[in-house]
Design an enzyme around this catalytic site. Structure first.
Site, PDB file in Angstrom:
ATOM      1  N   PHE A  52      44.080 -30.471  50.082  1.00 12.88           N
ATOM      2  CA  PHE A  52      43.415 -30.354  50.424  1.00 12.88           C
ATOM      3  C   PHE A  52      42.462 -30.672  49.803  1.00 12.88           C
ATOM      4  O   PHE A  52      40.169 -31.384  50.039  1.00 12.88           O
ATOM      5  CB  PHE A  52      41.846 -28.790  49.506  1.00 12.88           C
ATOM      6  CG  PHE A  52      42.469 -28.133  48.537  1.00 12.88           C
ATOM      7  CD1 PHE A  52      41.433 -28.256  47.683  1.00 12.88           C
ATOM      8  CD2 PHE A  52      43.446 -27.224  48.568  1.00 12.88           C
ATOM      9  CE1 PHE A  52      41.599 -27.606  46.713  1.00 12.88           C
ATOM     10  CE2 PHE A  52      43.955 -26.771  46.971  1.00 12.88           C
ATOM     11  CZ  PHE A  52      42.514 -27.106  46.436  1.00 12.88           C
TER      12      PHE A  52
ATOM     13  N   GLY B 148      29.383 -39.921  31.679  1.00 10.89           N
ATOM     14  CA  GLY B 148      29.267 -38.544  31.402  1.00 10.89           C
ATOM     15  C   GLY B 148      28.683 -37.935  32.652  1.00 10.89           C
ATOM     16  O   GLY B 148      28.334 -36.770  33.433  1.00 10.89           O
TER      17      GLY B 148
ATOM     18  N   LEU C 121      31.183 -37.378  35.689  1.00  9.73           N
ATOM     19  CA  LEU C 121      32.170 -36.333  35.455  1.00  9.73           C
ATOM     20  C   LEU C 121      31.835 -35.112  35.062  1.00  9.73           C
ATOM     21  O   LEU C 121      32.313 -34.116  35.799  1.00  9.73           O
ATOM     22  CB  LEU C 121      33.223 -36.378  35.556  1.00  9.73           C
ATOM     23  CG  LEU C 121      34.515 -35.908  35.497  1.00  9.73           C
ATOM     24  CD1 LEU C 121      34.730 -35.585  37.126  1.00  9.73           C
ATOM     25  CD2 LEU C 121      35.788 -36.335  35.313  1.00  9.73           C
TER      26      LEU C 121
ATOM     27  N   VAL D 195      36.422 -35.710  44.337  1.00  4.60           N
ATOM     28  CA  VAL D 195      36.227 -36.511  43.320  1.00  4.60           C
ATOM     29  C   VAL D 195      36.770 -37.353  42.824  1.00  4.60           C
ATOM     30  O   VAL D 195      37.251 -37.850  42.742  1.00  4.60           O
ATOM     31  CB  VAL D 195      36.926 -35.022  41.925  1.00  4.60           C
ATOM     32  CG1 VAL D 195      35.925 -35.169  40.762  1.00  4.60           C
ATOM     33  CG2 VAL D 195      36.546 -32.998  41.968  1.00  4.60           C
ATOM     34  N   SER D 196      34.938 -37.876  42.419  1.00  4.99           N
ATOM     35  CA  SER D 196      35.070 -39.458  41.851  1.00  4.99           C
ATOM     36  C   SER D 196      33.635 -39.632  41.610  1.00  4.99           C
ATOM     37  O   SER D 196      32.677 -39.363  41.686  1.00  4.99           O
ATOM     38  CB  SER D 196      35.276 -40.408  42.834  1.00  4.99           C
ATOM     39  OG  SER D 196      34.740 -40.219  44.614  1.00  4.99           O
TER      40      SER D 196
ATOM     41  N   TYR E 263      41.108 -33.146  34.414  1.00  7.34           N
ATOM     42  CA  TYR E 263      40.953 -31.500  34.422  1.00  7.34           C
ATOM     43  C   TYR E 263      41.335 -30.541  33.524  1.00  7.34           C
ATOM     44  O   TYR E 263      40.433 -29.789  33.216  1.00  7.34           O
ATOM     45  CB  TYR E 263      41.079 -30.694  36.100  1.00  7.34           C
ATOM     46  CG  TYR E 263      40.753 -32.161  37.090  1.00  7.34           C
ATOM     47  CD1 TYR E 263      38.724 -31.766  37.311  1.00  7.34           C
ATOM     48  CD2 TYR E 263      41.886 -33.705  37.403  1.00  7.34           C
ATOM     49  CE1 TYR E 263      38.813 -32.836  38.426  1.00  7.34           C
ATOM     50  CE2 TYR E 263      41.216 -34.134  38.517  1.00  7.34           C
ATOM     51  CZ  TYR E 263      39.716 -33.925  38.668  1.00  7.34           C
ATOM     52  OH  TYR E 263      39.618 -34.574  39.872  1.00  7.34           O
TER      53      TYR E 263
END
Length: 409
Positions: A409, A92, A94, A82-83, A123
């Site tokens: 992972f 917005g 992400l 995720v980046s 998160y």
């Protein structure tokens, strides 16, 4: 220009992964590591955000089965890679990727999503919570002695090439998966992760080494480690850097720990990821000399509250109604009645009065048994609406062993 969100095309992987590398500092990975992640990428589960012809955001998921209390292996999406490009933050992107991803996970019928976080606070707003912890330590082997259990001397040890020993090590790992919540059933290809050992990542340590524990001609444990030689004015002061250790019984594990703590020319064993309740803590003579610390490990998100709570068992009988808040995945909101015990569980929607009020994050936090509802209530994150319900549910959600994720992972 409007940013477009779409499923990753294999031909776009280099550009997509380049955005990820840049977001994490811009240092290119070794070729073997990059090739492994390319091979493991599940393109149909990977999203890219595109501004014109330029990739500006990435999010992927792996297909996993995660052990939960009771020993069942539950389908789970392993959120990864995720980046967002630094030029496109606070637009917005992400949030849109996380929402699309969770909707997809729900459509695929997976009740859980899990991740490891570079920055944990990111998160929480998407419903993830820390559910398992990772223990780190440095055992001062010049000051610490080990007391090993009966049968340790009957375990033989043999050095082996990590590559040649890969299959037997994987067989040992597979036998342990069902016994601890948070562990992953490794799909084909994931065994290669243990062999990724770029020289640039060693920090002055040796190539990865392997020792096998054997009894009666059978492999009953293994350790993957490296040696970091160091010399002080008064002599050798090296380190054993532990990467993996697994044993099928207490004697096998103890034999491996004893070996690691007695490697010539070393003064310490560096541990970077072990369970919070790992048995070595009860073998050492002085745990203060081990510099033991905990940090967050696995983060859990319940994508389908009913299916997730039904998928695990409970160590004490429980009959409780939860009032669940979940603004990001509104299909989870409302009242859920959980009834269950050590044999199984049922969780269905209900109009009955709520016994406990909490958000989906609190359910994720306690899902694997690594945190307690009582502790969360003390922090004001769970409200007891029926006297006695808090302790009843907290005891039921517990686990006899601490949950643990053995690798990232």
């Amino acid at each position: 220009m409007t940013t477009e969100l779409r499923v990753l095309d294999p031909a776009e992987w280099d550009d997509w992964y380049g955005v990820l590398e840049l977001a994490f500092g811009g240092v290119p990975e070794a070729d073997e590591e990059r090739k492994l992640w390319q091979d493991l990428t599940e393109y149909g589960r990977s999203l890219g955000a595109w501004d014109g012809g330029r990739c500006v955001g990435t999010a992927g998921a792996f297909t996993f089965r995660l052990t939960v209390p009771g020993g069942a292996a539950v389908p789970a999406a392993g959120v990864t890679m995720v980046s967002v490009a630094g030029t496109h933050r606070r637009r917005g992107i992400l949030t849109s990727m996380m929402r699309r991803q969770l909707e997809d996970v729900r459509a695929w019928g997976e009740p859980l999503a899990v991740l490891t976080a570079s920055e944990p606070e990111i998160y929480g707003r998407f419903g993830y919570a820390v559910a398992a912890y990772s223990a780190r330590a440095t055992i001062d082997t010049t000051r610490v002695r080990l007391t090993v259990p009966e049968g340790t001397d009957e375990v033989g040890l043999r050095l082996a090439s990590p590559t040649e020993a890969l299959d037997v090590c994987e067989a040992v790992y597979a036998k342990l998966v069902a016994g601890r919540p948070g562990m992953l059933e490794r799909r084909p290809g994931w065994e290669r992760l243990a062999l990724i050992d770029p020289p640039g990542d060693r920090g002055g340590a040796s190539p990865r080494q392997c020792v096998l524990a054997e009894r009666g001609g059978e492999v009953v444990g293994y350790a993957l480690y490296a040696i970091k030689p160091e010399w002080a004015f008064n002599g050798a002061n090296g380190s054993v850097v532990l990467h993996q250790l697994a044993g099928l019984d207490p004697a096998a594990e103890a034999a491996l720990w004893r070996f690691l703590c007695s490697v010539d020319l070393t003064s310490r064993v560096q541990i970077h990821n072990r369970p919070a309740d790992d048995a070595w803590q009860h073998l050492v003579s002085d745990v203060r000399r081990c510099e033991l610390t905990l940090r967050d490990g696995l983060h859990v998100r319940l994508v389908d509250v009913g299916a997730a709570l039904e998928a695990r068992t409970y160590q004490a009988p429980v009959d409780v109604v939860f009032e669940v808040a979940d603004a990001f995945c509104p299909w989870n909101e409302g009242r859920w009645r959980l009834t269950g015990d050590a044999k199984g569980a049922v969780c269905v929607r209900t109009e009955d009065p709520a016994d406990l009020a909490l958000s989906v994050r609190e359910l994720g936090s306690v899902y694997l048994g690594g945190n307690s509802l009582v502790s969360l209530a003390a922090a004001g994150r769970v409200r007891e609406l029926r006297e006695g319900a808090l302790v009843e549910a907290s005891v039921a959600f517990g686990s006899p062993v601490a949950p643990w994720l053995p690798h990232g992972f």
